[in-house]
Design a protein around this motif. Structure first.
Motif, PDB file in Angstrom:
ATOM      1  N   HIS A   1       0.842  -1.202   0.000  1.00 33.44           N
ATOM      2  CA  HIS A   1       0.000   0.000   0.000  1.00 33.44           C
ATOM      3  C   HIS A   1       0.876   1.251   0.000  1.00 33.44           C
ATOM      4  N   ASP A   2       1.852   1.294   0.917  1.00 33.85           N
ATOM      5  CA  ASP A   2       2.704   2.470   1.045  1.00 33.85           C
ATOM      6  C   ASP A   2       3.731   2.559  -0.073  1.00 33.85           C
ATOM      7  N   ILE A   3       4.180   1.415  -0.573  1.00 33.19           N
ATOM      8  CA  ILE A   3       5.079   1.416  -1.725  1.00 33.19           C
ATOM      9  C   ILE A   3       4.416   2.131  -2.898  1.00 33.19           C
ATOM     10  N   ASP A   4       3.194   1.755  -3.194  1.00 37.17           N
ATOM     11  CA  ASP A   4       2.460   2.357  -4.307  1.00 37.17           C
ATOM     12  C   ASP A   4       2.221   3.842  -4.069  1.00 37.17           C
ATOM     13  N   LEU A   5       1.792   4.189  -2.862  1.00 39.28           N
ATOM     14  CA  LEU A   5       1.466   5.577  -2.562  1.00 39.28           C
ATOM     15  C   LEU A   5       2.705   6.463  -2.594  1.00 39.28           C
ATOM     16  N   ILE A   6       3.775   6.026  -1.957  1.00 40.12           N
ATOM     17  CA  ILE A   6       5.006   6.818  -1.909  1.00 40.12           C
ATOM     18  C   ILE A   6       5.602   6.981  -3.300  1.00 40.12           C
ATOM     19  N   HIS A   7       5.605   5.909  -4.085  1.00 43.85           N
ATOM     20  CA  HIS A   7       6.155   5.986  -5.444  1.00 43.85           C
ATOM     21  C   HIS A   7       5.399   7.017  -6.279  1.00 43.85           C
ATOM     22  N   SER A   8       4.091   7.077  -6.107  1.00 40.30           N
ATOM     23  CA  SER A   8       3.301   8.046  -6.876  1.00 40.30           C
ATOM     24  C   SER A   8       3.503   9.471  -6.368  1.00 40.30           C
ATOM     25  N   LEU A   9       3.728   9.642  -5.064  1.00 40.80           N
ATOM     26  CA  LEU A   9       3.944  10.981  -4.509  1.00 40.80           C
ATOM     27  C   LEU A   9       5.306  11.539  -4.900  1.00 40.80           C
ATOM     28  N   VAL A  10       6.324  10.695  -4.875  1.00 40.89           N
ATOM     29  CA  VAL A  10       7.679  11.144  -5.229  1.00 40.89           C
ATOM     30  C   VAL A  10       7.817  11.293  -6.743  1.00 40.89           C
ATOM     31  N   ASN A  11       7.224  10.370  -7.480  1.00 40.69           N
ATOM     32  CA  ASN A  11       7.211  10.419  -8.944  1.00 40.69           C
ATOM     33  C   ASN A  11       8.626  10.509  -9.521  1.00 40.69           C
ATOM     34  N   ALA A  12       9.480   9.589  -9.073  1.00 39.81           N
ATOM     35  CA  ALA A  12      10.857   9.533  -9.570  1.00 39.81           C
ATOM     36  C   ALA A  12      11.321   8.084  -9.551  1.00 39.81           C
ATOM     37  N   PRO A  13      12.284   7.736 -10.417  1.00 42.62           N
ATOM     38  CA  PRO A  13      12.816   6.367 -10.410  1.00 42.62           C
ATOM     39  C   PRO A  13      13.538   6.071  -9.098  1.00 42.62           C
ATOM     40  N   ILE A  14      13.648   4.790  -8.762  1.00 38.22           N
ATOM     41  CA  ILE A  14      14.335   4.362  -7.542  1.00 38.22           C
ATOM     42  C   ILE A  14      15.797   4.075  -7.848  1.00 38.22           C
ATOM     43  N   ARG A  15      16.687   4.581  -6.981  1.00 39.90           N
ATOM     44  CA  ARG A  15      18.118   4.348  -7.139  1.00 39.90           C
ATOM     45  C   ARG A  15      18.581   3.129  -6.354  1.00 39.90           C
ATOM     46  N   HIS A  16      18.117   3.018  -5.107  1.00 42.53           N
ATOM     47  CA  HIS A  16      18.619   1.949  -4.240  1.00 42.53           C
ATOM     48  C   HIS A  16      17.593   1.606  -3.173  1.00 42.53           C
ATOM     49  N   ILE A  17      17.565   0.341  -2.786  1.00 45.81           N
ATOM     50  CA  ILE A  17      16.705  -0.120  -1.705  1.00 45.81           C
ATOM     51  C   ILE A  17      17.532  -0.955  -0.739  1.00 45.81           C
ATOM     52  N   HIS A  18      17.382  -0.698   0.547  1.00 44.69           N
ATOM     53  CA  HIS A  18      17.953  -1.563   1.578  1.00 44.69           C
ATOM     54  C   HIS A  18      16.811  -2.014   2.473  1.00 44.69           C
ATOM     55  N   ALA A  19      16.684  -3.306   2.684  1.00 44.63           N
ATOM     56  CA  ALA A  19      15.548  -3.828   3.444  1.00 44.63           C
ATOM     57  C   ALA A  19      15.980  -4.905   4.417  1.00 44.63           C
ATOM     58  N   SER A  20      15.217  -5.025   5.505  1.00 36.95           N
ATOM     59  CA  SER A  20      15.428  -6.090   6.482  1.00 36.95           C
ATOM     60  C   SER A  20      14.087  -6.477   7.079  1.00 36.95           C
ATOM     61  N   GLY A  21      14.006  -7.697   7.578  1.00 42.48           N
ATOM     62  CA  GLY A  21      12.749  -8.164   8.146  1.00 42.48           C
ATOM     63  C   GLY A  21      12.845  -9.631   8.492  1.00 42.48           C
ATOM     64  N   GLY A  22      11.742 -10.190   9.028  1.00 41.41           N
ATOM     65  CA  GLY A  22      11.819 -11.580   9.412  1.00 41.41           C
ATOM     66  C   GLY A  22      10.475 -12.223   9.683  1.00 41.41           C
ATOM     67  N   VAL A  23      10.529 -13.538   9.819  1.00 42.17           N
ATOM     68  CA  VAL A  23       9.367 -14.355  10.158  1.00 42.17           C
ATOM     69  C   VAL A  23       9.198 -14.338  11.675  1.00 42.17           C
ATOM     70  N   VAL A  24       7.965 -14.116  12.136  1.00 38.29           N
ATOM     71  CA  VAL A  24       7.699 -14.098  13.573  1.00 38.29           C
ATOM     72  C   VAL A  24       6.654 -15.153  13.953  1.00 38.29           C
ATOM     73  N   LEU A  25       5.474 -15.073  13.361  1.00 41.90           N
ATOM     74  CA  LEU A  25       4.395 -15.989  13.726  1.00 41.90           C
ATOM     75  C   LEU A  25       3.951 -16.900  12.586  1.00 41.90           C
ATOM     76  N   SER A  26       3.926 -16.368  11.365  1.00 41.71           N
ATOM     77  CA  SER A  26       3.458 -17.173  10.234  1.00 41.71           C
ATOM     78  C   SER A  26       4.643 -17.859   9.572  1.00 41.71           C
TER      79      SER A  26
END
Length: 330
Positions: free
Chosen positions: A165-190
């Motif tokens: 949801h936020d990926i789509d919204l932010i991409h449309s608000l900024v309206n520019a190509p992406i240069r770099h992404i750094h991400a982290s996360g993990g499995v907790v319950l599912s």
């Protein structure tokens, strides 16, 4: 104008809401409800004259438009069959389970000249409309979308379930190509990623810090947008938007706190799903592109898969590394 004949494919939680909107609209008539469990379809169709089917392929020649609210893994087959039958489609997010499927459906919709809309509902949120009236050139965006754990939605990971949801919204608000992404996360319950954070840097210099969790004690859907001389603080649940700005435009270290203005932006009440379906119906009636077409849906999916690849290749402590994002396509 004669009402469009509408169908809902998938008689679950979201399908029920879509059916309600089609029943209430003067521009549409709920003509059919489809579900592999006919009893569920009957529950939704019982207050209308809608027909009930267990196979979406029975809709050929029976309807003009359809909402697809089945689990993501089935999006491709259902949407493909409906488009090939000449039916305009609104499919819930995420667009498809793989990038290859999304690209194929986008090409198909263009070849058969049918509207294909993806259900990124936050684009139709009244708060989003207010943000667009006050946004200039964002420098930094921080979003947080968290909720308690529930089984519904766990057929996909938290990136495709909530963060998109936020990926789509932010991409449309900024309206520019992406240069770099750094991400982290993990499995907790599912069995899939339940909490994730992504730092997205755009080519124009803007940076977005995006957090999503479905294992939190509370629900929060907020966004803060910083730009020259002002920032916006949005709460999508409470339907509030605050604008903080300084008087004048001269940059100086000698700032009087009293000169910082705080304004509560008036939010015009609205039904986001109703607005989304109205946009879909209007696109079908006029031939114009919807606000979130298959192309925008695919762009959001591509960013989501970039994030997922980083989550898989850079596991947090206690997480098992994987070599690839299953089903990503190319």
């Amino acid at each position: 104008m004669k009402p469009l004949r509408a169908a809902v494919v998938g008689a679950g939680h979201l399908g029920n809401f879509h059916a309600q909107k089609y029943c209430r609209s003067t521009a549409t008539r709920l003509a059919a409800v489809v579900d592999v469990i006919p009893a569920r379809a009957h529950q939704i169709a019982r207050h209308s004259n809608a027909r009930v089917y267990s196979d979406h392929r029975r809709l050929s020649g029976q309807v003009d438009i359809a909402s697809v609210t089945v689990p993501t893994v089935h999006h491709y087959n259902v949407v493909r069959d409906l488009l090939e039958a000449g039916i305009h489609v609104l499919v819930e997010k995420p667009f498809t389970a793989t990038l290859a499927e999304g690209r194929d459906l986008l090409a198909l919709s263009e070849s058969v000249n049918r509207i294909l809309q993806v259900g990124h509902i936050e684009q139709f949120n009244a708060v989003t409309r207010a943000i667009r009236q006050h946004i200039d050139e964002p420098m930094f965006i921080e979003s947080c979308r968290i909720s308690p754990f529930q089984l519904r939605g766990t057929d996909v990971n938290v990136v495709l379930d909530l963060m998109i949801h936020d990926i789509d919204l932010i991409h449309s608000l900024v309206n520019a190509p992406i240069r770099h992404i750094h991400a982290s996360g993990g499995v907790v319950l599912s069995s899939q990623i339940d909490i994730a954070n992504a730092r997205i840097q755009f080519e124009n210099g803007c940076v977005a810090n995006v957090t999503a969790s479905r294992v939190s004690k509370k629900s929060e859907r907020s966004m803060r947008i910083f730009q020259a001389n002002s920032y916006l603080s949005a709460d999508f649940i409470k339907q509030t938007l605050a604008l903080y700005s300084k008087s004048g435009t001269v940059i100086t270290d000698d700032i009087d706190p009293e000169s910082i203005l705080s304004t509560s932006v008036k939010i015009s009440p609205g039904d986001a799903l109703e607005a989304e379906i109205d946009d879909f119906v209007g696109s079908v009636q006029t031939g114009r592109a919807p606000l979130v077409s298959g192309r925008e849906g695919l762009q959001a999916l591509e960013i989501a898969f970039d994030i997922m690849r980083q989550l898989e290749s850079n596991p947090l402590p206690g997480q098992r590394p994987r070599l690839h994002v299953a089903g990503a396509g190319s």
